[in-house]
Scaffold this motif. Structure first.
Motif, PDB file in Angstrom:
ATOM      1  N   TRP A 169      40.711  37.967  34.166  1.00  0.00           N
ATOM      2  CA  TRP A 169      40.623  39.399  33.943  1.00  0.00           C
ATOM      3  C   TRP A 169      40.466  40.214  35.238  1.00  0.00           C
ATOM      4  CZ3 TRP A 169      41.926  43.536  31.654  1.00  0.00           C
ATOM      5  CH2 TRP A 169      41.161  44.707  31.698  1.00  0.00           C
ATOM      6  N   PRO A 170      39.625  39.838  36.212  1.00  0.00           N
ATOM      7  CA  PRO A 170      39.540  40.649  37.439  1.00  0.00           C
ATOM      8  C   PRO A 170      40.885  40.790  38.156  1.00  0.00           C
ATOM      9  CG  PRO A 170      37.670  39.157  37.302  1.00  0.00           C
ATOM     10  CD  PRO A 170      38.626  38.755  36.196  1.00  0.00           C
ATOM     11  N   THR A 171      41.669  39.729  38.193  1.00  0.00           N
ATOM     12  CA  THR A 171      43.004  39.810  38.809  1.00  0.00           C
ATOM     13  C   THR A 171      43.894  40.736  38.002  1.00  0.00           C
ATOM     14  OG1 THR A 171      42.892  37.628  39.833  1.00  0.00           O
ATOM     15  CG2 THR A 171      45.097  38.469  39.326  1.00  0.00           C
ATOM     16  N   PHE A 172      43.926  40.557  36.694  1.00  0.00           N
ATOM     17  CA  PHE A 172      44.743  41.386  35.805  1.00  0.00           C
ATOM     18  C   PHE A 172      44.381  42.857  36.007  1.00  0.00           C
ATOM     19  CE2 PHE A 172      46.109  43.462  31.998  1.00  0.00           C
ATOM     20  CZ  PHE A 172      47.184  42.733  31.504  1.00  0.00           C
ATOM     21  N   LYS A 173      43.078  43.137  35.949  1.00  0.00           N
ATOM     22  CA  LYS A 173      42.595  44.512  36.063  1.00  0.00           C
ATOM     23  C   LYS A 173      42.983  45.126  37.413  1.00  0.00           C
ATOM     24  CE  LYS A 173      38.423  47.260  35.224  1.00  0.00           C
ATOM     25  NZ  LYS A 173      39.177  48.297  34.555  1.00  0.00           N
ATOM     26  N   GLU A 174      42.805  44.372  38.486  1.00  0.00           N
ATOM     27  CA  GLU A 174      43.158  44.875  39.814  1.00  0.00           C
ATOM     28  C   GLU A 174      44.649  45.213  39.895  1.00  0.00           C
ATOM     29  OE1 GLU A 174      43.551  43.131  44.315  1.00  0.00           O
ATOM     30  OE2 GLU A 174      41.779  42.522  43.170  1.00  0.00           O
ATOM     31  N   ILE A 175      45.486  44.350  39.350  1.00  0.00           N
ATOM     32  CA  ILE A 175      46.936  44.565  39.411  1.00  0.00           C
ATOM     33  C   ILE A 175      47.345  45.804  38.620  1.00  0.00           C
ATOM     34  CG2 ILE A 175      49.168  43.606  38.665  1.00  0.00           C
ATOM     35  CD1 ILE A 175      48.009  40.836  39.582  1.00  0.00           C
ATOM     36  N   ILE A 176      46.810  45.965  37.412  1.00  0.00           N
ATOM     37  CA  ILE A 176      47.226  47.137  36.630  1.00  0.00           C
ATOM     38  C   ILE A 176      46.632  48.429  37.187  1.00  0.00           C
ATOM     39  CG2 ILE A 176      47.718  45.784  34.558  1.00  0.00           C
ATOM     40  CD1 ILE A 176      45.130  46.967  33.304  1.00  0.00           C
ATOM     41  N   GLU A 177      45.461  48.345  37.791  1.00  0.00           N
ATOM     42  CA  GLU A 177      44.876  49.548  38.395  1.00  0.00           C
ATOM     43  C   GLU A 177      45.635  49.986  39.641  1.00  0.00           C
ATOM     44  OE1 GLU A 177      40.728  48.546  38.872  1.00  0.00           O
ATOM     45  OE2 GLU A 177      40.247  49.281  36.854  1.00  0.00           O
ATOM     46  N   GLN A 178      46.214  49.037  40.376  1.00  0.00           N
ATOM     47  CA  GLN A 178      46.993  49.384  41.571  1.00  0.00           C
ATOM     48  C   GLN A 178      48.281  50.117  41.196  1.00  0.00           C
ATOM     49  OE1 GLN A 178      47.460  45.564  43.440  1.00  0.00           O
ATOM     50  NE2 GLN A 178      45.538  45.755  44.563  1.00  0.00           N
ATOM     51  N   GLN A 179      48.813  49.866  40.013  1.00  0.00           N
ATOM     52  CA  GLN A 179      50.012  50.530  39.493  1.00  0.00           C
ATOM     53  C   GLN A 179      51.211  50.407  40.428  1.00  0.00           C
ATOM     54  OE1 GLN A 179      49.339  54.386  37.533  1.00  0.00           O
ATOM     55  NE2 GLN A 179      47.160  54.072  37.899  1.00  0.00           N
ATOM     56  N   CYS A 184      59.383  36.878  30.675  1.00  0.00           N
ATOM     57  CA  CYS A 184      58.115  36.418  31.240  1.00  0.00           C
ATOM     58  C   CYS A 184      57.530  37.502  32.132  1.00  0.00           C
ATOM     59  CB  CYS A 184      58.316  35.167  32.101  1.00  0.00           C
ATOM     60  SG  CYS A 184      58.733  33.692  31.193  1.00  0.00           S
ATOM     61  N   GLY A 185      56.221  37.460  32.281  1.00  0.00           N
ATOM     62  CA  GLY A 185      55.518  38.278  33.248  1.00  0.00           C
ATOM     63  C   GLY A 185      54.578  37.370  34.014  1.00  0.00           C
ATOM     64  N   TYR A 186      54.444  37.619  35.311  1.00  0.00           N
ATOM     65  CA  TYR A 186      53.647  36.755  36.180  1.00  0.00           C
ATOM     66  C   TYR A 186      52.630  37.594  36.951  1.00  0.00           C
ATOM     67  CZ  TYR A 186      57.954  34.075  35.514  1.00  0.00           C
ATOM     68  OH  TYR A 186      59.039  33.438  34.970  1.00  0.00           O
ATOM     69  N   MET A 187      51.450  37.048  37.135  1.00  0.00           N
ATOM     70  CA  MET A 187      50.440  37.661  37.996  1.00  0.00           C
ATOM     71  C   MET A 187      49.803  36.560  38.835  1.00  0.00           C
ATOM     72  SD  MET A 187      48.392  40.513  35.783  1.00  0.00           S
ATOM     73  CE  MET A 187      49.203  41.916  35.041  1.00  0.00           C
ATOM     74  N   VAL A 188      49.618  36.858  40.103  1.00  0.00           N
ATOM     75  CA  VAL A 188      49.010  35.910  41.039  1.00  0.00           C
ATOM     76  C   VAL A 188      47.745  36.542  41.612  1.00  0.00           C
ATOM     77  CG1 VAL A 188      49.345  34.629  43.199  1.00  0.00           C
ATOM     78  CG2 VAL A 188      51.243  34.862  41.575  1.00  0.00           C
ATOM     79  N   ALA A 189      46.677  35.758  41.668  1.00  0.00           N
ATOM     80  CA  ALA A 189      45.412  36.232  42.232  1.00  0.00           C
ATOM     81  C   ALA A 189      45.596  36.590  43.703  1.00  0.00           C
ATOM     82  CB  ALA A 189      44.342  35.155  42.081  1.00  0.00           C
ATOM     83  N   PRO A 190      44.935  37.635  44.172  1.00  0.00           N
ATOM     84  CA  PRO A 190      45.110  38.073  45.563  1.00  0.00           C
ATOM     85  C   PRO A 190      44.920  36.950  46.589  1.00  0.00           C
ATOM     86  CG  PRO A 190      43.791  39.673  44.369  1.00  0.00           C
ATOM     87  CD  PRO A 190      43.996  38.501  43.446  1.00  0.00           C
ATOM     88  N   THR A 203      53.220  47.335  40.352  1.00  0.00           N
ATOM     89  CA  THR A 203      54.182  46.353  39.853  1.00  0.00           C
ATOM     90  C   THR A 203      54.306  46.291  38.339  1.00  0.00           C
ATOM     91  OG1 THR A 203      52.490  44.617  39.969  1.00  0.00           O
ATOM     92  CG2 THR A 203      53.952  44.859  41.877  1.00  0.00           C
ATOM     93  N   TYR A 204      53.310  46.693  37.596  1.00  0.00           N
ATOM     94  CA  TYR A 204      53.336  46.593  36.141  1.00  0.00           C
ATOM     95  C   TYR A 204      53.190  47.953  35.492  1.00  0.00           C
ATOM     96  CZ  TYR A 204      53.401  41.586  35.453  1.00  0.00           C
ATOM     97  OH  TYR A 204      53.796  40.279  35.403  1.00  0.00           O
ATOM     98  N   ALA A 205      54.015  48.215  34.495  1.00  0.00           N
ATOM     99  CA  ALA A 205      53.944  49.460  33.740  1.00  0.00           C
ATOM    100  C   ALA A 205      52.984  49.284  32.554  1.00  0.00           C
ATOM    101  CB  ALA A 205      55.333  49.872  33.258  1.00  0.00           C
ATOM    102  N   PHE A 206      51.768  48.863  32.881  1.00  0.00           N
ATOM    103  CA  PHE A 206      50.703  48.717  31.893  1.00  0.00           C
ATOM    104  C   PHE A 206      49.701  49.839  32.122  1.00  0.00           C
ATOM    105  CE2 PHE A 206      50.992  43.746  31.729  1.00  0.00           C
ATOM    106  CZ  PHE A 206      52.183  43.827  31.034  1.00  0.00           C
TER     107      PHE A 206
END
Length: 160
Positions: free
Chosen positions: A14-24, A78-84, A26-29
């Motif tokens: 979740w912390p990685t997911f949250k950081e990625i979507i908050e940065q806006q 598919c959707g991919y997320m990688v931890a910082p 790469t993901y239109a979430f």
């Protein structure tokens, strides 16, 4: 190293997911999405979600789902997320290669990425090295927080 994601895995992810979507970038979430909403989106509304872990450390994750129904249900998404801390270490490549194998096992014949933000050149170039083609570009499809409106690519690969 790569396995089906559990609810406990998602809590660690979740912390990685949250950081990625908050940065806006790469993901239109929705950047204000709750952990529950994110879990439903990433893990429940898909065929499977996977996690790549090293011990207790979550390096990255991906989901795999049908891109469409009926006569187009042979194409997956598919959707991919990688931890910082894991970026630049081949995690995205490993996840993508794994997703292609899993897609074939599940009966899919092709994979399509519906929105690869053009400014995310690391991803665009990696997907191209892995055989994906840009089959369309949507002008100004993504509102990037620093760059303004940027294009978004539709990328595709026949797996069979």
């Amino acid at each position: 190293m790569i396995r089906i994601m559990t609810q406990n895995d998602f809590q660690h992810f979740w912390p990685t997911f949250k950081e990625i979507i908050e940065q806006q970038e790469t993901y239109a979430f929705d950047p204000d999405m709750s952990q529950q909403q994110a879990y439903a989106l990433w893990c429940q509304k898909v065929d499977n979600a996977y996690v790549m872990a090293e011990g207790d450390e979550i390096l990255g994750s991906y989901y795999l789902k049908a891109n469409a129904m009926g006569p187009s249900n042979h194409i997956c998404n598919c959707g991919y997320m990688v931890a910082p801390q894991a970026r630049g270490k081949g995690v995205a490549r490993t996840l993508c290669e794994h997703s292609q194998s899993e897609a074939i096992k599940l009966g899919y014949r092709a994979m399509q990425f519906n929105s690869v933000v053009a400014s995310n050149q690391v991803a665009v170039q990696l997907w191209q090295r892995l055989g994906y083609q840009i089959i369309g570009t949507i002008p100004k499809a993504y509102r990037h927080p620093r760059l303004g409106f940027v294009d978004s690519h539709i990328m595709y690969k026949w797996l069979q």
